[in-house]
Write a protein that holds these residues in place. Structure first.
Motif, PDB file in Angstrom:
ATOM      1  N   TRP A 251       0.846  -1.192   0.000  1.00  0.00           N
ATOM      2  CA  TRP A 251       0.000   0.000   0.000  1.00  0.00           C
ATOM      3  C   TRP A 251       0.886   1.248   0.000  1.00  0.00           C
ATOM      4  O   TRP A 251       1.772   1.404   0.845  1.00  0.00           O
ATOM      5  CB  TRP A 251      -0.899  -0.006   1.220  1.00  0.00           C
ATOM      6  CG  TRP A 251      -1.847   1.162   1.275  1.00  0.00           C
ATOM      7  CD1 TRP A 251      -1.754   2.261   2.071  1.00  0.00           C
ATOM      8  CD2 TRP A 251      -3.019   1.333   0.489  1.00  0.00           C
ATOM      9  NE1 TRP A 251      -2.807   3.112   1.837  1.00  0.00           N
ATOM     10  CE2 TRP A 251      -3.594   2.565   0.864  1.00  0.00           C
ATOM     11  CE3 TRP A 251      -3.641   0.575  -0.501  1.00  0.00           C
ATOM     12  CZ2 TRP A 251      -4.767   3.050   0.297  1.00  0.00           C
ATOM     13  CZ3 TRP A 251      -4.804   1.054  -1.070  1.00  0.00           C
ATOM     14  CH2 TRP A 251      -5.357   2.273  -0.676  1.00  0.00           C
ATOM     15  N   ALA A 252       0.645   2.126  -0.965  1.00  0.00           N
ATOM     16  CA  ALA A 252       1.436   3.354  -1.051  1.00  0.00           C
ATOM     17  C   ALA A 252       0.663   4.402  -1.842  1.00  0.00           C
ATOM     18  O   ALA A 252       0.148   4.109  -2.932  1.00  0.00           O
ATOM     19  CB  ALA A 252       2.786   3.087  -1.727  1.00  0.00           C
ATOM     20  N   ILE A 256      -2.788   0.107  -4.039  1.00  0.00           N
ATOM     21  CA  ILE A 256      -2.038  -1.118  -3.803  1.00  0.00           C
ATOM     22  C   ILE A 256      -1.189  -1.379  -5.035  1.00  0.00           C
ATOM     23  O   ILE A 256      -1.672  -1.330  -6.175  1.00  0.00           O
ATOM     24  CB  ILE A 256      -2.963  -2.322  -3.507  1.00  0.00           C
ATOM     25  CG1 ILE A 256      -2.133  -3.585  -3.283  1.00  0.00           C
ATOM     26  CG2 ILE A 256      -3.998  -2.525  -4.599  1.00  0.00           C
ATOM     27  CD1 ILE A 256      -2.953  -4.804  -2.876  1.00  0.00           C
ATOM     28  N   GLU A 257       0.098  -1.619  -4.805  1.00  0.00           N
ATOM     29  CA  GLU A 257       1.025  -1.890  -5.898  1.00  0.00           C
ATOM     30  C   GLU A 257       1.241  -3.389  -5.996  1.00  0.00           C
ATOM     31  O   GLU A 257       1.698  -4.034  -5.041  1.00  0.00           O
ATOM     32  CB  GLU A 257       2.359  -1.184  -5.667  1.00  0.00           C
ATOM     33  CG  GLU A 257       3.338  -1.338  -6.806  1.00  0.00           C
ATOM     34  CD  GLU A 257       4.592  -0.504  -6.625  1.00  0.00           C
ATOM     35  OE1 GLU A 257       5.540  -0.710  -7.408  1.00  0.00           O
ATOM     36  OE2 GLU A 257       4.620   0.335  -5.709  1.00  0.00           O
ATOM     37  N   GLY A 261       0.107  -4.267 -11.688  1.00  0.00           N
ATOM     38  CA  GLY A 261      -0.425  -2.915 -11.759  1.00  0.00           C
ATOM     39  C   GLY A 261      -0.779  -2.352 -10.398  1.00  0.00           C
ATOM     40  O   GLY A 261      -0.683  -3.034  -9.372  1.00  0.00           O
ATOM     41  N   ARG A 262      -1.193  -1.083 -10.413  1.00  0.00           N
ATOM     42  CA  ARG A 262      -1.594  -0.379  -9.192  1.00  0.00           C
ATOM     43  C   ARG A 262      -3.104  -0.148  -9.238  1.00  0.00           C
ATOM     44  O   ARG A 262      -3.660   0.213 -10.287  1.00  0.00           O
ATOM     45  CB  ARG A 262      -0.864   0.964  -9.091  1.00  0.00           C
ATOM     46  CG  ARG A 262       0.650   0.834  -8.990  1.00  0.00           C
ATOM     47  CD  ARG A 262       1.323   2.195  -9.098  1.00  0.00           C
ATOM     48  NE  ARG A 262       0.971   3.050  -7.972  1.00  0.00           N
ATOM     49  CZ  ARG A 262       1.694   3.164  -6.857  1.00  0.00           C
ATOM     50  NH1 ARG A 262       2.808   2.461  -6.729  1.00  0.00           N
ATOM     51  NH2 ARG A 262       1.307   3.965  -5.882  1.00  0.00           N
ATOM     52  N   PHE A 263      -3.755  -0.346  -8.072  1.00  0.00           N
ATOM     53  CA  PHE A 263      -5.206  -0.215  -8.003  1.00  0.00           C
ATOM     54  C   PHE A 263      -5.577   0.625  -6.789  1.00  0.00           C
ATOM     55  O   PHE A 263      -5.066   0.406  -5.686  1.00  0.00           O
ATOM     56  CB  PHE A 263      -5.869  -1.590  -7.922  1.00  0.00           C
ATOM     57  CG  PHE A 263      -5.450  -2.514  -9.014  1.00  0.00           C
ATOM     58  CD1 PHE A 263      -5.954  -2.366 -10.291  1.00  0.00           C
ATOM     59  CD2 PHE A 263      -4.518  -3.524  -8.780  1.00  0.00           C
ATOM     60  CE1 PHE A 263      -5.556  -3.216 -11.315  1.00  0.00           C
ATOM     61  CE2 PHE A 263      -4.110  -4.369  -9.780  1.00  0.00           C
ATOM     62  CZ  PHE A 263      -4.626  -4.220 -11.060  1.00  0.00           C
ATOM     63  N   ALA A 264      -6.449   1.595  -7.011  1.00  0.00           N
ATOM     64  CA  ALA A 264      -6.838   2.514  -5.945  1.00  0.00           C
ATOM     65  C   ALA A 264      -7.781   1.829  -4.963  1.00  0.00           C
ATOM     66  O   ALA A 264      -8.527   0.907  -5.308  1.00  0.00           O
ATOM     67  CB  ALA A 264      -7.520   3.750  -6.540  1.00  0.00           C
ATOM     68  N   LEU A 269      -4.441   2.908   5.793  1.00  0.00           N
ATOM     69  CA  LEU A 269      -3.224   2.144   6.003  1.00  0.00           C
ATOM     70  C   LEU A 269      -2.006   3.038   5.817  1.00  0.00           C
ATOM     71  O   LEU A 269      -2.021   3.941   4.967  1.00  0.00           O
ATOM     72  CB  LEU A 269      -3.122   0.990   4.995  1.00  0.00           C
ATOM     73  CG  LEU A 269      -4.018  -0.236   5.182  1.00  0.00           C
ATOM     74  CD1 LEU A 269      -3.769  -1.219   4.051  1.00  0.00           C
ATOM     75  CD2 LEU A 269      -3.767  -0.896   6.524  1.00  0.00           C
ATOM     76  N   PRO A 270      -0.941   2.802   6.570  1.00  0.00           N
ATOM     77  CA  PRO A 270       0.302   3.541   6.328  1.00  0.00           C
ATOM     78  C   PRO A 270       0.998   3.014   5.078  1.00  0.00           C
ATOM     79  O   PRO A 270       0.849   1.839   4.717  1.00  0.00           O
ATOM     80  CB  PRO A 270       1.131   3.238   7.583  1.00  0.00           C
ATOM     81  CG  PRO A 270       0.638   1.901   8.036  1.00  0.00           C
ATOM     82  CD  PRO A 270      -0.823   1.873   7.712  1.00  0.00           C
TER      83      PRO A 270
END
Length: 355
Positions: A251-252, A256-257, A261-264, A269-270
């Motif tokens: 999570w960044a 989520i990476e 791919g990355r998904f919103a 979460l930190p």
């Protein structure tokens, strides 16, 4: 007197324990008037026990039950089952084999005068479409006919609420879908408030105005069919309502990476924490003109309306599964490119076990 403003049924922090085993834990639900509420969950999660508490066959360990604002179960209060105006349709129909259909329908109307009793039987038989069966006995009926007779018998006393415990599970697939559709149409035409127990998520999605998903005696999520499927509040809910590909990621920056791919997501979460993406098989499609994630086809299964395709994607250890309603001409072993529809990706705070 019933309160017209209050919901037909309200469960307030219901718990039930048999010996040391706690079957239900802090169940609170409001059942909307004139709608079908589905109690959904795995075997042993407490669905049928909850029906028995509502009907009065069992008593809760704690909590209260209200019908139209009137308390029927709780501390120092217990209304007998026969005084609750609750109909019950059993899984095996429980028709009396030695009685005709007409007499089966009459059984719950013994307190009515003869003329009113006969009129009620005629009326419900016509509404359910079994008037031509009134002189027959249960052994001479098909499974679908027995189901309709059981429904008519449960509705004949004009209950305030109808309880249905896996009412279609004994029917073959094709007949089950037809009888289910006819039953739901009848309940909606009559404006019946009903609670239906099922372990089948597809049945709950097709039938329920409200779905109560249960897990190990607790409520996991309550909502409409669209709420439960499109906006699951846990990985358990997402996977129970339909197959998912599970990907653990980091999570960044509100996303989520993952390796693909990355998904919103909307998570508290930190950055750097583990998160989980549940990707529906229909979220994955074959990209055109070489665009998308490189993958290789591992297997194809034709399902009639759709095709199930397993693909390997580097560096994932497990293959991804996709469903396509279009014929995919590529053969097993061929390289393809994948594209993802982020609307069918659900992101949760942390990976959970499959158990």
């Amino acid at each position: 007197m019933p309160d017209p403003i209050s919901p037909p049924l309200q469960l307030d922090r219901i718990s039930c324990r048999f010996g040391r085993h706690e079957v239900l834990k802090d169940i609170s639900v409001e059942v909307p008037a004139g709608q079908i509420t589905c109690l959904l969950g795995e075997s042993g999660c407490g669905k049928s026990t909850l029906l028995r508490l509502i009907s009065g066959v069992e008593r809760p360990t704690s909590g209260a039950i209200f019908m139209a604002g009137r308390q029927i179960t709780g501390e120092g209060v217990f209304v007998e089952p026969e005084q609750r105006r609750i109909g019950f349709m059993f899984q095996d129909y429980a028709l009396f084999p030695h009685l005709s259909v007409a007499d089966n329908l009459t059984f719950g109307l013994r307190d009515l005068p003869g003329d009113l009793r006969r009129a009620r039987v005629t009326d419900i038989a016509e509404r359910i479409g079994i008037a031509h069966l009134l002189d027959r006995f249960p052994y001479a009926l098909s499974g679908g006919e027995q189901q309709r007779v059981a429904l008519a018998r449960a509705l004949a006393p004009q209950p305030a609420i109808l309880l249905m415990d896996e009412p279609f599970s004994n029917l073959d697939q094709g007949l089950r879908e037809r009888v289910r559709r006819e039953t739901v149409d009848t309940l909606r035409k009559l404006g019946t408030t009903a609670i239906l127990v099922t372990h089948d998520p597809q049945e709950a999605l097709a039938v329920g105005d409200q779905i109560v998903l249960m897990k190990q005696g607790r409520i996991e999520q309550i909502g409409s069919s669209f709420d439960i499927y499109d906006r699951p509040n846990s990985a358990y809910c997402a996977e129970f309502m339909g197959p998912c590909n599970r990907l653990t990621g980091i999570w960044a920056g509100g996303e989520i990476e993952t390796p693909i791919g990355r998904f919103a997501g909307n998570l508290d979460l930190p950055d750097g924490a583990l998160a989980l993406a549940c990707i529906r098989p229909q979220a994955i499609t074959i990209g055109q003109n070489g665009e998308g994630i490189v993958a290789r086809i591992l297997g194809k299964t034709f399902l009639g309306e759709s095709e199930q395709i397993d693909v390997s994607v580097h560096p994932l250890a497990e293959p991804l599964r996709m469903h396509s309603h279009e014929r995919i001409p590529m053969k097993i072993g061929e390289q393809v490119h994948l594209q993802l529809n982020g609307a069918q990706v659900h992101v949760f705070a942390e990976p959970v076990s499959r158990n």
